[in-house]
Design an enzyme around this catalytic site. Structure first.
Site, PDB file in Angstrom:
ATOM      1  N   HIS A  16      53.891  41.672  44.004  1.00 40.07           N
ATOM      2  CA  HIS A  16      53.084  40.417  44.609  1.00 40.07           C
ATOM      3  C   HIS A  16      54.164  39.525  45.289  1.00 40.07           C
ATOM      4  O   HIS A  16      53.796  38.921  46.622  1.00 40.07           O
ATOM      5  CB  HIS A  16      52.567  39.559  43.250  1.00 40.07           C
ATOM      6  CG  HIS A  16      51.781  40.181  42.561  1.00 40.07           C
ATOM      7  ND1 HIS A  16      51.933  40.409  41.216  1.00 40.07           N
ATOM      8  CD2 HIS A  16      50.475  40.695  42.770  1.00 40.07           C
ATOM      9  CE1 HIS A  16      50.931  41.168  40.426  1.00 40.07           C
ATOM     10  NE2 HIS A  16      49.904  41.069  41.645  1.00 40.07           N
ATOM     11  N   LYS A  37      39.225  41.716  33.438  1.00 42.21           N
ATOM     12  CA  LYS A  37      40.312  42.242  32.848  1.00 42.21           C
ATOM     13  C   LYS A  37      40.483  41.145  31.605  1.00 42.21           C
ATOM     14  O   LYS A  37      40.138  40.111  31.658  1.00 42.21           O
ATOM     15  CB  LYS A  37      41.617  42.090  33.697  1.00 42.21           C
ATOM     16  CG  LYS A  37      41.465  43.201  34.871  1.00 42.21           C
ATOM     17  CD  LYS A  37      42.750  42.899  35.786  1.00 42.21           C
ATOM     18  CE  LYS A  37      42.557  43.565  37.233  1.00 42.21           C
ATOM     19  NZ  LYS A  37      43.562  43.267  37.998  1.00 42.21           N
ATOM     20  N   ARG A  73      48.291  48.904  47.626  1.00 41.41           N
ATOM     21  CA  ARG A  73      49.253  50.127  47.152  1.00 41.41           C
ATOM     22  C   ARG A  73      48.863  51.350  47.610  1.00 41.41           C
ATOM     23  O   ARG A  73      49.601  52.175  47.754  1.00 41.41           O
ATOM     24  CB  ARG A  73      49.405  49.983  45.624  1.00 41.41           C
ATOM     25  CG  ARG A  73      50.023  48.808  45.048  1.00 41.41           C
ATOM     26  CD  ARG A  73      50.205  48.773  43.680  1.00 41.41           C
ATOM     27  NE  ARG A  73      49.090  48.954  42.829  1.00 41.41           N
ATOM     28  CZ  ARG A  73      48.277  47.957  42.253  1.00 41.41           C
ATOM     29  NH1 ARG A  73      48.866  46.871  42.266  1.00 41.41           N
ATOM     30  NH2 ARG A  73      47.252  48.343  41.636  1.00 41.41           N
ATOM     31  N   SER A 122      50.813  45.595  37.794  1.00 44.35           N
ATOM     32  CA  SER A 122      51.206  44.649  36.515  1.00 44.35           C
ATOM     33  C   SER A 122      50.753  45.469  35.463  1.00 44.35           C
ATOM     34  O   SER A 122      51.703  45.325  34.296  1.00 44.35           O
ATOM     35  CB  SER A 122      50.234  43.289  36.887  1.00 44.35           C
ATOM     36  OG  SER A 122      50.641  42.708  37.720  1.00 44.35           O
TER      37      SER A 122
END
Length: 174
Positions: A27, A51, A101, A139
C-alpha cells in the site's frame, strides 16, 4: 486603468480506497507513487466491505494515519461508508487510484472502474501496477503469517507488525 491577472490553481485530488487491514508496504508503495499524479491524496478507509477485517474501522483509520505522518502535508486519511464514487465526488476528487498485483486483480478492478465510470463519468480510475519488490504482498497473507507466528518483517512497518502480533497474541490467550 490597471489590469489584474487572476488565475485559479486547481488541485488534482485523488482517492486511494481500501480496507487497509492492515496497511502494508505494498500500500505504501502505491501511495508514494500516486503522489506523482495528484496534488492531494485521500486515503479512503472503507467501512462497508464484504470482508471481515480483524481491526475495527477506527483502528484501521488510526493506523493508516500514523503511517501517513511523513506525508501529512499532501495526504489525508478519512473513513467512508457507501459508494466510493459518491465519497470521491464529495471530496472533490477527479481520480481513483487502484493498485494491481496480478492479472486476477485486473479483471475485478477493470469491472469496478467501468461501473464507477457509469455512475460518475467525471472521475477517472488510474491503475498502478505493484512494484517488483511489493507485488507479492497482500494483507490477507500478512495476517495469516502473523497469526501463525511467522516473520512479517519487510511486509509491514514495525508499528503495524507490533499491532498484528499483539492482536494475535491476545487471541491465543482466549
Amino acid at each position: 486603468m490597471g489590469y489584474h491577472l487572476a488565475y485559479y490553481v486547481v488541485m488534482k485530488i485523488g482517492i486511494y480506497p481500501g480496507t487497509f487491514d492492515p496497511i502494508t508496504y505494498g500500500h505504501m508503495d502505491i501511495i508514494k507513487r500516486s503522489l506523482k499524479f495528484v496534488d492531494r491524496l485521500i486515503i479512503a478507509v472503507a467501512a462497508d466491505i464484504p470482508k471481515t477485517p480483524i481491526f475495527s474501522l477506527d483502528k484501521r483509520t488510526e493506523l493508516v494515519n500514523l503511517e501517513m505522518q511523513p506525508f501529512q502535508h499532501r495526504v489525508e486519511v478519512r473513513s467512508f461508508n457507501g459508494l466510493l464514487v459518491n465519497f470521491a465526488k464529495e471530496a472533490g476528487a477527479s481520480v481513483i487510484i487502484r493498485g494491481l498485483r496480478a492479472v486476477s486483480d485486473y479483471e475485478y478492478e477493470f469491472q469496478m472502474s467501468c461501473m464507477n465510470a457509469r455512475l460518475c463519468p467525471d472521475i477517472e480510475t488510474l491503475f498502478l501496477p505493484a512494484s517488483e519488490h511489493t507485488h507479492f504482498i497482500a494483507s490477507r497473507f500478512v495476517k495469516e503469517i502473523a497469526r501463525l507466528g511467522g516473520d512479517i518483517t519487510g511486509l509491514v512497518s514495525p508499528r503495524i507488525g507490533q499491532e498484528l502480533n499483539s492482536f494475535y497474541a491476545d487471541k491465543k490467550l482466549l
